[in-house]
Design a protein around this motif. Structure first.
Motif, mmCIF file in Angstrom:
data_model
loop_
_atom_site.group_PDB
_atom_site.id
_atom_site.type_symbol
_atom_site.label_atom_id
_atom_site.label_comp_id
_atom_site.label_asym_id
_atom_site.label_seq_id
_atom_site.Cartn_x
_atom_site.Cartn_y
_atom_site.Cartn_z
ATOM 1 N N LEU A 1 28.406 47.790 42.027
ATOM 2 C CA LEU A 1 29.675 48.070 42.128
ATOM 3 C C LEU A 1 30.865 48.960 41.395
ATOM 4 N N ASP A 2 31.518 49.204 42.050
ATOM 5 C CA ASP A 2 32.923 50.241 42.184
ATOM 6 C C ASP A 2 33.956 49.616 42.072
ATOM 7 N N ILE A 3 35.096 49.740 40.459
ATOM 8 C CA ILE A 3 36.221 48.741 39.560
ATOM 9 C C ILE A 3 36.627 50.300 39.527
ATOM 10 N N ILE A 4 37.909 49.879 39.711
ATOM 11 C CA ILE A 4 39.031 50.999 39.002
ATOM 12 C C ILE A 4 40.059 50.340 37.846
ATOM 13 N N VAL A 5 40.045 51.182 36.502
ATOM 14 C CA VAL A 5 40.344 50.677 35.743
ATOM 15 C C VAL A 5 42.182 51.875 35.787
ATOM 16 N N SER A 6 42.798 51.268 36.122
ATOM 17 C CA SER A 6 44.224 52.102 36.093
ATOM 18 C C SER A 6 44.374 52.831 35.341
ATOM 19 N N THR B 1 44.318 46.204 33.534
ATOM 20 C CA THR B 1 44.760 46.566 35.840
ATOM 21 C C THR B 1 43.966 46.660 35.949
ATOM 22 N N HIS B 2 43.445 46.489 37.179
ATOM 23 C CA HIS B 2 41.767 46.183 37.709
ATOM 24 C C HIS B 2 41.898 46.072 39.106
ATOM 25 N N LYS B 3 40.955 47.151 39.915
ATOM 26 C CA LYS B 3 40.614 46.767 41.538
ATOM 27 C C LYS B 3 39.661 47.173 41.412
ATOM 28 N N ILE B 4 38.892 45.804 41.989
ATOM 29 C CA ILE B 4 37.100 45.511 42.398
ATOM 30 C C ILE B 4 36.779 45.679 43.785
ATOM 31 N N ARG B 5 36.835 47.489 44.402
ATOM 32 C CA ARG B 5 36.236 47.785 45.494
ATOM 33 C C ARG B 5 35.534 47.213 45.973
ATOM 34 N N HIS B 6 34.254 47.405 45.456
ATOM 35 C CA HIS B 6 33.143 46.649 45.429
ATOM 36 C C HIS B 6 32.400 46.034 44.529
ATOM 37 N N LEU B 7 31.895 44.596 44.508
ATOM 38 C CA LEU B 7 30.773 44.035 43.853
ATOM 39 C C LEU B 7 30.036 43.194 44.626
ATOM 40 N N SER B 8 28.492 44.061 44.520
ATOM 41 C CA SER B 8 27.757 42.856 45.418
ATOM 42 C C SER B 8 26.286 42.564 44.082
ATOM 43 N N PHE B 9 25.171 41.821 44.746
ATOM 44 C CA PHE B 9 24.145 41.692 44.639
ATOM 45 C C PHE B 9 22.986 41.275 45.548
ATOM 46 N N VAL C 1 46.404 42.053 38.615
ATOM 47 C CA VAL C 1 47.066 42.671 37.680
ATOM 48 C C VAL C 1 47.438 42.605 35.802
ATOM 49 N N ALA C 2 46.971 42.980 34.971
ATOM 50 C CA ALA C 2 47.470 42.007 33.761
ATOM 51 C C ALA C 2 49.221 41.733 33.734
ATOM 52 N N SER C 3 49.618 40.915 33.980
ATOM 53 C CA SER C 3 50.837 40.361 33.473
ATOM 54 C C SER C 3 51.182 39.946 32.139
#
Length: 387
Positions: A72-77, A247-255, A272-274
């Motif tokens: 995983l590679d996730i950014i919470v902004s 609000t987040h960006k999932i740069r990569h997620l794999s198994f 985006v958490a609207s």
């Protein structure tokens, strides 16, 4: 000599004398075009011959005892790393990972640029409930700090000498934690600094973890996580759950490993958490995949599909929930097997001969048509019959 004369009768390629051969401008154009077509088709056939083909099979997965690797590679902004927790659990009820994991957190500013080098973090062990920080036996051995009304002899908490002791005493009482700066023990504690930076930074969480090969879930949510009476909870005090923008960006997620042709449907996904504080739920269906290379080596990996569900978290929401990213996954009982196979040289040679012979024959027919058509038109012009 007689044998040679008889043998000549079998010649399927009779030759004409050069004196009787006619070369035309149209024939030259057809020859050049056909040569270009043959060359292009030949190059394409060579590429196809050198690229292994994939044979796909589907059967029941009978593999046992292996681990499942989650990358995983996730950014919470807009939430700092100090407030975010990564927790994992499986369907057997285990809420801890006694296995290899390699998870890092990197502090980011609100523009997404790194503030400092990444730091390794451990997935928390939730096998035990909270332990009392100060017991009756050692209460007399140390200076007894004030718990601000949260001391409880039945829970073994009599003294609060550190900021963590005060916070845990409030947790045991199930009281909301007030402003930590009001506590003497917390005035110089790092937790006060964490609160100041709570919403002025972002966080990148990346790495991998290896879990048991059964269904389970993992989540990224604000607050310190712990387990009380086998219930997994997050302490977000002194904030409210409705203050967290996930609000987040999932740069990569794999198994598992990445293999040729494998796609990860959630890579480079920005959400985006609207509606302010929102609960993001991802339901993942994992399909075990085996990839057998042409050299005989075998790669074990996984493909997956995902279903997304978002909903706001508020005081007026009919369904309970908390702000965060929640990933639930289950494994399919079927396995897909891809096998690389090389094309035979005989197949390649047959296709090359078909390309050259086919293009040459069609070009010859087209050239003959052009030649005879031009001859007919020329004769009509000479006789004055062409109009």
């Amino acid at each position: 000599m007689n044998i040679l004369r008889k043998l000549r009768r079998f010649d399927a390629y009779p030759k004409t004398l050069e004196d009787y051969s006619v070369k035309t401008f149209g024939g030259a154009i057809v020859t050049i075009i056909s040569t270009i077509i043959m060359t292009a088709l030949f190059i394409g056939e060579v590429r196809d011959y050198l690229t292994p083909s994939l044979k796909e099979e589907l059967f029941v997965d009978t593999s046992r005892g292996s681990k499942l690797r989650i990358n995983l590679d996730i950014i919470v902004s807009s939430i700092s790393c100090d407030l975010l927790s990564l927790d994992a659990m499986d369907t057997m009820g285990e809420q801890h990972l006694h296995i290899e994991h390699n998870i890092y957190k990197r502090r980011l500013n609100l523009n997404g640029n790194p503030i400092e080098d990444p730091k390794k973090t451990d997935i928390k062990d939730h096998t035990n409930t909270m332990k009392p920080t100060q017991t009756v036996e050692n209460a007399t051995e140390k200076t007894c700090g004030d718990c601000y009304g949260a001391a409880n002899e039945s829970h073994g908490i009599l003294c609060c000498n550190t900021c963590e002791d005060v916070k845990e005493a409030y947790r045991m009482r199930k009281w909301a934690t007030p402003d930590l700066s009001l506590f003497k023990q917390c005035q110089h504690d790092k937790s006060v600094e964490k609160i100041k930076n709570a919403f002025t930074e972002g966080c990148q969480i990346y790495g991998y973890m290896e879990v048991n090969r059964i269904g389970g879930s993992f989540h990224i949510a604000p607050g310190d996580s712990f387990s009380v009476s086998h219930v997994h909870v997050h302490d977000v005090q002194p904030y409210s759950s409705y203050q967290f923008n996930m609000t987040h960006k999932i740069r990569h997620l794999s198994f598992g490993l990445n293999i040729p042709g494998k796609t990860n449907p959630m890579d480079d996904t920005t959400v985006v958490a609207s509606e302010g504080a929102m609960m993001f739920q991802y339901y993942i269906k994992i399909v075990p995949t085996t990839y057998v290379r042409s050299d005989g080596s075998t790669l074990l990996t996984n493909q997956f599909s995902v279903t997304r569900h978002y909903r706001p978290v508020s005081l007026f929401s009919a369904e309970p929930g908390m702000a965060g990213l929640f990933f639930s996954y289950e494994l399919s009982p079927l396995m897909v097997k891809y096998t690389e196979t090389k094309k035979s040289f005989e197949h390649f040679a047959t296709n090359v001969c078909a390309i050259i012979g086919g293009v040459f024959t069609v070009a010859g027919l087209f050239d003959t048509f052009l030649y005879h058509s031009s001859r007919v038109i020329q004769k009509k012009e000479e006789l004055g019959k062409f109009s």
